[in-house]
Design a protein around this motif. Structure first.
Motif, PDB file in Angstrom:
ATOM      1  N   CYS A   1       0.860  -1.332   0.022  1.00 26.64           N
ATOM      2  CA  CYS A   1       0.010  -0.091   0.201  1.00 26.64           C
ATOM      3  C   CYS A   1       0.904   1.366  -0.108  1.00 26.64           C
ATOM      4  O   CYS A   1       0.455   2.252  -0.462  1.00 26.64           O
ATOM      5  N   GLY A   2       1.968   1.185   0.476  1.00 25.63           N
ATOM      6  CA  GLY A   2       3.077   2.358   0.494  1.00 25.63           C
ATOM      7  C   GLY A   2       2.781   3.386   1.600  1.00 25.63           C
ATOM      8  O   GLY A   2       3.402   4.276   1.663  1.00 25.63           O
ATOM      9  N   ILE A   3       2.048   2.978   2.481  1.00 27.49           N
ATOM     10  CA  ILE A   3       1.688   3.884   3.690  1.00 27.49           C
ATOM     11  C   ILE A   3       2.988   4.213   4.544  1.00 27.49           C
ATOM     12  O   ILE A   3       3.401   5.362   4.731  1.00 27.49           O
ATOM     13  N   CYS A   4       3.850   3.043   4.794  1.00 23.77           N
ATOM     14  CA  CYS A   4       4.967   3.430   5.546  1.00 23.77           C
ATOM     15  C   CYS A   4       5.929   4.458   4.634  1.00 23.77           C
ATOM     16  O   CYS A   4       6.572   5.155   5.607  1.00 23.77           O
ATOM     17  N   SER A   5       6.017   4.282   3.392  1.00 24.40           N
ATOM     18  CA  SER A   5       6.568   5.255   2.664  1.00 24.40           C
ATOM     19  C   SER A   5       6.353   6.557   2.962  1.00 24.40           C
ATOM     20  O   SER A   5       7.071   7.610   2.915  1.00 24.40           O
ATOM     21  N   LYS A   6       5.005   6.882   2.887  1.00 23.09           N
ATOM     22  CA  LYS A   6       4.424   8.072   2.801  1.00 23.09           C
ATOM     23  C   LYS A   6       4.470   8.683   4.151  1.00 23.09           C
ATOM     24  O   LYS A   6       4.592   9.947   4.492  1.00 23.09           O
ATOM     25  N   ILE A   7       4.653   8.080   5.264  1.00 22.26           N
ATOM     26  CA  ILE A   7       4.610   8.312   6.762  1.00 22.26           C
ATOM     27  C   ILE A   7       5.889   8.550   7.117  1.00 22.26           C
ATOM     28  O   ILE A   7       6.067   9.259   8.237  1.00 22.26           O
ATOM     29  N   CYS A   8       6.808   8.081   6.446  1.00 21.37           N
ATOM     30  CA  CYS A   8       8.335   8.155   7.143  1.00 21.37           C
ATOM     31  C   CYS A   8       8.605   9.512   6.926  1.00 21.37           C
ATOM     32  O   CYS A   8       8.850  10.376   5.789  1.00 21.37           O
ATOM     33  N   PRO A   9       9.069  10.327   8.083  1.00 19.93           N
ATOM     34  CA  PRO A   9       9.091  11.835   8.061  1.00 19.93           C
ATOM     35  C   PRO A   9      10.451  12.283   7.230  1.00 19.93           C
ATOM     36  O   PRO A   9      10.726  13.182   6.910  1.00 19.93           O
TER      37      PRO A   9
ATOM     38  N   CYS B   1      12.414   6.442  14.134  1.00 18.45           N
ATOM     39  CA  CYS B   1      11.172   7.187  15.021  1.00 18.45           C
ATOM     40  C   CYS B   1      10.230   5.996  15.189  1.00 18.45           C
ATOM     41  O   CYS B   1       9.397   6.015  15.956  1.00 18.45           O
ATOM     42  N   PHE B   2      10.405   4.892  14.354  1.00 19.88           N
ATOM     43  CA  PHE B   2       9.416   3.702  14.334  1.00 19.88           C
ATOM     44  C   PHE B   2       7.856   3.797  13.983  1.00 19.88           C
ATOM     45  O   PHE B   2       7.010   3.189  14.004  1.00 19.88           O
ATOM     46  N   ALA B   3       7.818   5.151  13.133  1.00 22.38           N
ATOM     47  CA  ALA B   3       6.613   5.317  12.430  1.00 22.38           C
ATOM     48  C   ALA B   3       6.228   4.141  11.675  1.00 22.38           C
ATOM     49  O   ALA B   3       5.124   3.813  11.540  1.00 22.38           O
ATOM     50  N   CYS B   4       7.039   3.712  10.840  1.00 19.84           N
ATOM     51  CA  CYS B   4       6.672   2.845   9.626  1.00 19.84           C
ATOM     52  C   CYS B   4       6.198   1.613  10.399  1.00 19.84           C
ATOM     53  O   CYS B   4       5.263   1.127  10.040  1.00 19.84           O
ATOM     54  N   LEU B   5       7.029   1.037  11.350  1.00 17.29           N
ATOM     55  CA  LEU B   5       6.463  -0.167  12.167  1.00 17.29           C
ATOM     56  C   LEU B   5       5.218  -0.121  12.743  1.00 17.29           C
ATOM     57  O   LEU B   5       4.145  -0.930  12.738  1.00 17.29           O
ATOM     58  N   GLN B   6       4.867   0.930  13.615  1.00 14.76           N
ATOM     59  CA  GLN B   6       3.836   1.180  14.264  1.00 14.76           C
ATOM     60  C   GLN B   6       2.663   1.478  13.664  1.00 14.76           C
ATOM     61  O   GLN B   6       1.572   0.916  14.080  1.00 14.76           O
ATOM     62  N   TRP B   7       2.718   2.202  12.507  1.00 13.66           N
ATOM     63  CA  TRP B   7       1.685   2.705  11.845  1.00 13.66           C
ATOM     64  C   TRP B   7       1.205   1.857  10.440  1.00 13.66           C
ATOM     65  O   TRP B   7       0.099   1.688  10.217  1.00 13.66           O
ATOM     66  N   CYS B   8       1.809   0.557  10.251  1.00 14.79           N
ATOM     67  CA  CYS B   8       1.741  -0.077   8.995  1.00 14.79           C
ATOM     68  C   CYS B   8       0.379  -0.798   9.353  1.00 14.79           C
ATOM     69  O   CYS B   8       0.074  -1.680  10.203  1.00 14.79           O
ATOM     70  N   PRO B   9      -0.694  -0.894   8.460  1.00  7.31           N
ATOM     71  CA  PRO B   9      -2.151  -1.233   8.768  1.00  7.31           C
ATOM     72  C   PRO B   9      -2.003  -2.860   8.866  1.00  7.31           C
ATOM     73  O   PRO B   9      -2.829  -3.332   9.331  1.00  7.31           O
TER      74      PRO B   9
END
Ligand SMILES: Cc1cc2nc3c(=O)[nH]c(=O)nc-3n(C[C@H](O)[C@H](O)[C@H](O)COP(=O)(O)O)c2cc1C
Ligand code: SF4
Ligand code: SF4
Length: 296
Positions: free
Chosen positions: A228-236, A256-264
């Motif tokens: 889905c690419g969400i991790c790529s879009k969320i990475c600051p 920041c762990f955003a990719c791991l924590q937000w991946c649906p």
């Protein structure tokens, strides 16, 4: 009425909620730090500046350091810092003060707000120590308690900065942290241990804080990924490229762990022990809030 700008960096929303609350109370402008990092210089257009960030390894995140070095006209501004932390803020507020001072400004006050921890933690297995890191889970009741305390704390922070008071620097474990600095333990032991935890095989001369950018070698994507690419879009820091619908980390990570924590799909793992770990993000933050704050 003074003009306020509240700058923030956040991986899982704790610092975003904090910054949003203070910006709301002060009628300030909320600005995501990653969204201004493409600029060569950052011109401050306010009388009061807030800088909100998570504590990383008892310090300020590397991106905050880079951000401060880009800031112009900090002198004669009322600058306050707020760190959010899981266990202990350490000396992060003091380090913020030091770097602001070396770039012509002065931190009037720095506060520490306790929030749910969003990183990995040892699972206390001695055999295979470096592979035993799991996601820290904070019980929902404990999280609720933290959010209630946080609201109260933000009210008192607002009163303090509204009155333009100065001189409060919230730190903890000062003696231990100074000893760690004196013995240079982060540069020697800390760097070796954390890179090893990530499974980094090579050698780097980068200082500890910068070397953490290489810790993304610990990430992998499992077969739950749907591209889905969400991790790529969320990475600051745009550290994830999608190549043929697969994630490829680029080695300039902020951890920041955003990719791991937000991946649906909970498809991103760090090391070998995170697949059963409960993911965390602040309940008042939506994935879109995280994405909308970045200029792309
Ligand atoms: C790489 C990393 C290192 C961390 N180091 C610390 C630490 O040294 N002390 C601490 O109390 N919390 C630490 N934490 C936890 C975060 O500071 C805390 O959960 C923070 O509120 C997260 O903010 P965010 O949701 O805005 O990203 C760390 C988190 C990460 C991702
Ligand atoms: S967010 Fe998760 S499912 Fe989507 S591409 Fe990234 S790893 Fe795959
Ligand atoms: S790759 Fe993941 S951990 Fe690293 S900066 Fe991007 S979102 Fe954060």
């Amino acid at each position: 009425m003074s003009k306020v700008e509240v700058y923030y960096f956040s991986g899982t929303g704790n610092s975003l909620v904090t910054a949003r609350n203070i910006a709301g109370k002060t009628n300030g402008k909320l600005i995501s730090i990653p969204s201004v990092m493409d600029k060569e210089r950052i011109k401050i257009d306010a009388d009061e500046i807030g800088i909100v960030f998570p504590v990383y390894h008892g310090d300020i995140p590397f991106i905050i350091r880079r951000f401060i070095t880009k800031m112009d006209n900090m002198d004669k501004k009322y600058i306050f810092g707020i760190c959010t932390y899981g266990d202990s803020p350490g000396l992060s507020i003091k380090y913020l003060d030091e770097i602001i001072k070396s770039h012509g400004g002065e931190l009037a006050a720095g506060f520490a707000v306790n929030m749910p921890y969003n990183y990995i933690t040892p699972s206390f297995v001695l055999k295979g120590f470096f592979k035993s890191f799991v996601l820290r889970e904070v019980a929902i009741e404990k999280q609720q308690e933290m959010f209630i305390n946080c609201k109260k704390k933000l009210e008192s922070i607002y009163e303090f900065i509204h009155a333009r008071k100065e001189g409060l620097f919230e730190t903890s474990a000062e003696i231990i942290e100074h000893l760690v600095d004196f013995l240079n333990l982060k540069e020697t032991l800390g760097k070796t241990v954390w890179l090893k935890i990530a499974g980094f095989e090579g050698h780097t001369n980068l200082p500890f804080q910068e070397s953490l950018q290489l810790m993304d070698c610990g990430f992998r994507c499992d077969d739950k990924c749907n591209g889905c690419g969400i991790c790529s879009k969320i990475c600051p820091v745009r550290n994830i490229k999608m190549v043929d619908d697969r994630t490829v980390w680029q080695h300039h990570c902020e951890q920041c762990f955003a990719c791991l924590q937000w991946c649906p799909k909970e498809a991103i793992q760090f090391g070998s022990k995170t697949s059963h770990g409960k993911r965390y993000h602040h309940p008042d933050v939506k994935v879109l809030d995280m994405m909308m704050c970045e200029k792309r």
